[in-house]
Design a protein around this motif. Structure first.
Motif, PDB file in Angstrom:
ATOM      1  N   VAL A 186      34.243  15.193  39.035  1.00 47.37           N
ATOM      2  CA  VAL A 186      33.614  14.255  37.988  1.00 47.37           C
ATOM      3  C   VAL A 186      32.956  12.944  38.506  1.00 47.37           C
ATOM      4  O   VAL A 186      31.897  12.798  38.409  1.00 47.37           O
ATOM      5  CB  VAL A 186      34.569  13.947  36.743  1.00 47.37           C
ATOM      6  CG1 VAL A 186      34.059  12.944  35.845  1.00 47.37           C
ATOM      7  CG2 VAL A 186      34.815  15.219  35.956  1.00 47.37           C
ATOM      8  N   GLU A 187      34.037  12.343  39.452  1.00 45.78           N
ATOM      9  CA  GLU A 187      33.453  11.295  40.275  1.00 45.78           C
ATOM     10  C   GLU A 187      32.219  11.530  41.073  1.00 45.78           C
ATOM     11  O   GLU A 187      31.527  10.639  41.151  1.00 45.78           O
ATOM     12  CB  GLU A 187      34.524  10.686  41.129  1.00 45.78           C
ATOM     13  CG  GLU A 187      34.264   9.609  41.975  1.00 45.78           C
ATOM     14  CD  GLU A 187      34.413   8.186  41.163  1.00 45.78           C
ATOM     15  OE1 GLU A 187      34.852   8.268  40.005  1.00 45.78           O
ATOM     16  OE2 GLU A 187      33.817   7.365  41.961  1.00 45.78           O
ATOM     17  N   ALA A 188      32.372  12.775  41.650  1.00 48.80           N
ATOM     18  CA  ALA A 188      31.003  13.067  42.552  1.00 48.80           C
ATOM     19  C   ALA A 188      29.894  13.628  41.581  1.00 48.80           C
ATOM     20  O   ALA A 188      28.625  13.825  42.087  1.00 48.80           O
ATOM     21  CB  ALA A 188      31.316  14.135  43.038  1.00 48.80           C
ATOM     22  N   LYS A 189      30.000  13.403  40.343  1.00 50.19           N
ATOM     23  CA  LYS A 189      29.085  13.723  39.225  1.00 50.19           C
ATOM     24  C   LYS A 189      28.572  15.418  39.659  1.00 50.19           C
ATOM     25  O   LYS A 189      27.306  15.652  39.187  1.00 50.19           O
ATOM     26  CB  LYS A 189      27.807  12.893  39.240  1.00 50.19           C
ATOM     27  CG  LYS A 189      28.093  11.573  38.960  1.00 50.19           C
ATOM     28  CD  LYS A 189      26.762  10.712  38.777  1.00 50.19           C
ATOM     29  CE  LYS A 189      27.298   9.235  38.286  1.00 50.19           C
ATOM     30  NZ  LYS A 189      27.930   8.575  39.003  1.00 50.19           N
ATOM     31  N   LEU A 190      29.243  16.150  39.800  1.00 47.44           N
ATOM     32  CA  LEU A 190      29.004  17.641  40.165  1.00 47.44           C
ATOM     33  C   LEU A 190      29.091  18.165  38.670  1.00 47.44           C
ATOM     34  O   LEU A 190      29.964  17.887  37.976  1.00 47.44           O
ATOM     35  CB  LEU A 190      30.301  18.252  40.755  1.00 47.44           C
ATOM     36  CG  LEU A 190      30.157  17.940  42.236  1.00 47.44           C
ATOM     37  CD1 LEU A 190      31.162  18.890  43.050  1.00 47.44           C
ATOM     38  CD2 LEU A 190      28.851  18.380  43.090  1.00 47.44           C
TER      39      LEU A 190
ATOM     40  N   ASP B  31      26.145  14.515  49.381  1.00 43.67           N
ATOM     41  CA  ASP B  31      26.227  13.091  49.714  1.00 43.67           C
ATOM     42  C   ASP B  31      27.144  12.269  48.583  1.00 43.67           C
ATOM     43  O   ASP B  31      27.978  11.671  48.890  1.00 43.67           O
ATOM     44  CB  ASP B  31      24.626  12.584  49.502  1.00 43.67           C
ATOM     45  CG  ASP B  31      24.066  12.586  50.870  1.00 43.67           C
ATOM     46  OD1 ASP B  31      24.411  12.717  51.850  1.00 43.67           O
ATOM     47  OD2 ASP B  31      22.563  12.701  50.586  1.00 43.67           O
ATOM     48  N   SER B  32      26.637  12.854  47.468  1.00 41.50           N
ATOM     49  CA  SER B  32      27.352  12.437  46.118  1.00 41.50           C
ATOM     50  C   SER B  32      29.008  12.848  46.425  1.00 41.50           C
ATOM     51  O   SER B  32      29.755  11.967  45.852  1.00 41.50           O
ATOM     52  CB  SER B  32      26.890  12.882  45.061  1.00 41.50           C
ATOM     53  OG  SER B  32      27.676  12.689  43.921  1.00 41.50           O
ATOM     54  N   PHE B  33      29.046  13.916  46.779  1.00 36.56           N
ATOM     55  CA  PHE B  33      30.582  14.188  47.088  1.00 36.56           C
ATOM     56  C   PHE B  33      31.139  13.377  48.086  1.00 36.56           C
ATOM     57  O   PHE B  33      32.387  12.816  47.934  1.00 36.56           O
ATOM     58  CB  PHE B  33      30.604  15.755  47.311  1.00 36.56           C
ATOM     59  CG  PHE B  33      32.141  16.215  47.385  1.00 36.56           C
ATOM     60  CD1 PHE B  33      32.806  16.455  46.226  1.00 36.56           C
ATOM     61  CD2 PHE B  33      32.732  16.369  48.572  1.00 36.56           C
ATOM     62  CE1 PHE B  33      34.160  17.251  46.014  1.00 36.56           C
ATOM     63  CE2 PHE B  33      34.098  16.926  48.446  1.00 36.56           C
ATOM     64  CZ  PHE B  33      34.755  16.961  47.403  1.00 36.56           C
TER      65      PHE B  33
ATOM     66  N   ALA C 225      18.178  28.081  37.593  1.00 38.15           N
ATOM     67  CA  ALA C 225      18.186  27.508  39.221  1.00 38.15           C
ATOM     68  C   ALA C 225      19.188  26.212  38.980  1.00 38.15           C
ATOM     69  O   ALA C 225      19.072  25.249  39.812  1.00 38.15           O
ATOM     70  CB  ALA C 225      17.047  27.537  39.884  1.00 38.15           C
ATOM     71  N   ARG C 226      19.751  25.842  37.888  1.00 35.93           N
ATOM     72  CA  ARG C 226      20.705  25.007  37.783  1.00 35.93           C
ATOM     73  C   ARG C 226      22.254  25.336  38.299  1.00 35.93           C
ATOM     74  O   ARG C 226      22.844  26.392  38.011  1.00 35.93           O
ATOM     75  CB  ARG C 226      20.774  24.562  36.105  1.00 35.93           C
ATOM     76  CG  ARG C 226      19.792  23.106  36.013  1.00 35.93           C
ATOM     77  CD  ARG C 226      20.411  22.519  34.640  1.00 35.93           C
ATOM     78  NE  ARG C 226      20.189  23.299  33.482  1.00 35.93           N
ATOM     79  CZ  ARG C 226      19.265  23.437  32.807  1.00 35.93           C
ATOM     80  NH1 ARG C 226      18.371  22.566  32.890  1.00 35.93           N
ATOM     81  NH2 ARG C 226      19.411  24.143  31.746  1.00 35.93           N
ATOM     82  N   PHE C 227      22.562  24.447  39.131  1.00 33.89           N
ATOM     83  CA  PHE C 227      23.949  24.861  39.711  1.00 33.89           C
ATOM     84  C   PHE C 227      25.313  24.432  38.729  1.00 33.89           C
ATOM     85  O   PHE C 227      25.173  23.104  38.225  1.00 33.89           O
ATOM     86  CB  PHE C 227      24.027  24.211  41.227  1.00 33.89           C
ATOM     87  CG  PHE C 227      25.245  24.501  41.952  1.00 33.89           C
ATOM     88  CD1 PHE C 227      25.145  25.685  42.387  1.00 33.89           C
ATOM     89  CD2 PHE C 227      26.192  23.591  42.293  1.00 33.89           C
ATOM     90  CE1 PHE C 227      26.283  26.171  43.448  1.00 33.89           C
ATOM     91  CE2 PHE C 227      27.157  23.996  42.953  1.00 33.89           C
ATOM     92  CZ  PHE C 227      27.110  25.382  43.586  1.00 33.89           C
ATOM     93  N   THR C 228      26.216  25.179  38.751  1.00 31.80           N
ATOM     94  CA  THR C 228      27.456  24.499  38.186  1.00 31.80           C
ATOM     95  C   THR C 228      28.465  24.977  39.070  1.00 31.80           C
ATOM     96  O   THR C 228      28.745  25.886  39.727  1.00 31.80           O
ATOM     97  CB  THR C 228      27.967  25.400  36.876  1.00 31.80           C
ATOM     98  OG1 THR C 228      26.774  25.325  35.739  1.00 31.80           O
ATOM     99  CG2 THR C 228      29.128  25.004  36.168  1.00 31.80           C
ATOM    100  N   SER C 229      29.171  23.860  39.500  1.00 35.05           N
ATOM    101  CA  SER C 229      30.304  23.998  40.271  1.00 35.05           C
ATOM    102  C   SER C 229      31.723  24.002  39.882  1.00 35.05           C
ATOM    103  O   SER C 229      32.250  23.322  39.216  1.00 35.05           O
ATOM    104  CB  SER C 229      30.175  22.623  41.370  1.00 35.05           C
ATOM    105  OG  SER C 229      31.401  22.677  42.400  1.00 35.05           O
ATOM    106  N   PHE C 230      32.396  25.106  40.080  1.00 37.46           N
ATOM    107  CA  PHE C 230      33.920  25.396  39.727  1.00 37.46           C
ATOM    108  C   PHE C 230      34.759  25.158  40.519  1.00 37.46           C
ATOM    109  O   PHE C 230      36.083  24.989  40.166  1.00 37.46           O
ATOM    110  CB  PHE C 230      33.831  26.723  39.105  1.00 37.46           C
ATOM    111  CG  PHE C 230      33.519  27.922  39.889  1.00 37.46           C
ATOM    112  CD1 PHE C 230      34.251  28.277  41.301  1.00 37.46           C
ATOM    113  CD2 PHE C 230      32.332  28.759  39.925  1.00 37.46           C
ATOM    114  CE1 PHE C 230      33.882  29.165  42.114  1.00 37.46           C
ATOM    115  CE2 PHE C 230      31.901  29.579  40.539  1.00 37.46           C
ATOM    116  CZ  PHE C 230      32.816  29.821  41.655  1.00 37.46           C
TER     117      PHE C 230
END
Ligand code: ATP
Length: 341
Positions: A115-119, A256-258, A284-289
């Motif tokens: 969440v902090e990395a805005k993923l 970078d954000s991570f 083409a939107r990414f969701t990170s689990f």
């Protein structure tokens, strides 16, 4: 001279071959039962034979590594087989940031960092009663997808959980973590952050092949429905993927954000290899689990170098070799403490 050490499993061959190619000494902490396998590889200079990897926590093993000036490369097996406390207690200098490994193992900490990395993460589902669409149910730590299951209703959740308990796959008092299922093309984005150059490198992408969810996809739906087995997501192997070039900008932004988020939350930050894992949807939107805060086994497919590293290096560069190069450069400039914890 510094030596590179790792546990004999996961990506140890790649790591030690890379270290050898960089002219470093290589040490394998090897379980007795796998000695025969690893003896086949001539780039392993030294083996510390153990009955179980847990012996790495003992003074004897650590003294031996210290004598040999070893830097330990952590990978998935270390995380799967040891608790965060145990990993943090290891005195041998560890490549990257050993403190961030706890953030990988603990689901709540993991979510906080993402969440902090805005993923863009899948919505967590607090309790089984809140299940209103398809969810994936996971276990704590790096279970490699074993015992994970899908459910679309609370009833289905309980049925499958009970079945897995009776089959001995999961235990009754295990806390399970539920999140919305994200459908799309799997992509495991592999990065390296160099604390020496203060630079993020994008290394490659892999896909995981998981059994037997993939096995199930190969049979007609009629038979799928008749199968009363709960399909698991147990990883069997990996294959390469390249992305549409237009996706790369967002890939670097996420990396970078991570790295920035990790610097804020867990000193000294996300140093070394890491991986952001997820799916691309139809837009083409990414969701990170998930993320891995260390080398992933998916980098094994690029032992001769990856497509993206061939753009950055005019030589074959594996992730194992990249790690060794960073250690070597750090040693030359007296900055080993910058690349290890
Ligand atoms: P590791 O630490 O080895 O990467 P893990 O045990 O932490 O694994 P995950 O990577 O979170 O497990 O999940 C295992 C597999 O389950 C993924 O590779 C993916 O196929 C699937 N998966 C996990 N979460 C989701 C999700 N929200 N939507 C769709 N598929 C998912």
């Amino acid at each position: 001279m510094t030596a590179i050490a790792t546990l004999g499993s996961h990506c140890s061959l790649q790591v030690l071959k890379g270290a050898k190619d960089e002219g470093l000494k290589t040490i394998l902490v090897c379980e007795k039962k796998r000695e025969k396998l690893y003896k086949r590889f001539p780039f392993i200079d030294d083996m510390i034979i153990v009955d179980s990897f847990k012996e790495i926590l003992e003074q004897k093993c650590q003294s031996s590594l210290e004598e040999k000036n070893a830097v330990l490369i952590p990978h998935g097996t270390l995380i799967a087989q040891m608790s965060s406390e145990e990993i943090e207690s290891i005195k041998t200098p560890m490549f990257g940031n050993k403190w961030i490994l706890r953030w990988e193992s603990d689901r709540e900490m993991k979510e906080k960092l993402m969440v902090e990395a805005k993923l863009p993460i899948p919505k967590p589902v607090p309790t089984p009663a809140d299940i209103s669409k398809m969810v994936i149910v996971k276990r704590q730590g790096a279970a490699g997808g074993k015992g994970y299951f899908l459910a679309a209703t609370e009833k289905e959740y309980h049925e499958k959980r009970n079945q897995l308990i009776s089959e001995g796959v999961i235990s009754k008092d295990e806390t399970l973590y539920i999140q919305e299922y994200a459908a799309g093309v799997l992509a495991y984005l592999q990065f390296f952050y160099s604390p020496l150059n203060e630079e993020l490198e994008f290394f490659g992408v892999d896909q995981r092949h998981e059994s037997d969810i993939e096995g199930l996809a190969r049979i007609p739906s009629e038979q799928q429905l008749k199968s009363n087995k709960v399909p698991s997501f147990n990883v069997i192997g990996n294959s390469p993927l390249v992305l549409r070039e237009s996706l790369l900008e967002n890939v670097y932004d996420m990396g970078d954000s991570f790295v920035d988020a990790a610097k804020r939350l867990v000193t000294p930050g996300m140093n070394g290899p890491f991986c952001i894992e997820g799916v691309y949807d139809e837009n083409a939107r990414f969701t990170s689990f998930e993320f891995s805060a260390r080398i992933v086994a998916g980098t094994n497919i690029y032992m001769n170098g990856s497509p993206y590293y061939s753009l950055l290096f005019n030589e074959q560069m594996s992730m194992g070799k990249r790690i060794a190069r960073e250690v070597k450069n750090a040693e030359k400039s007296n900055q080993l403490d910058k690349v290890t914890t």
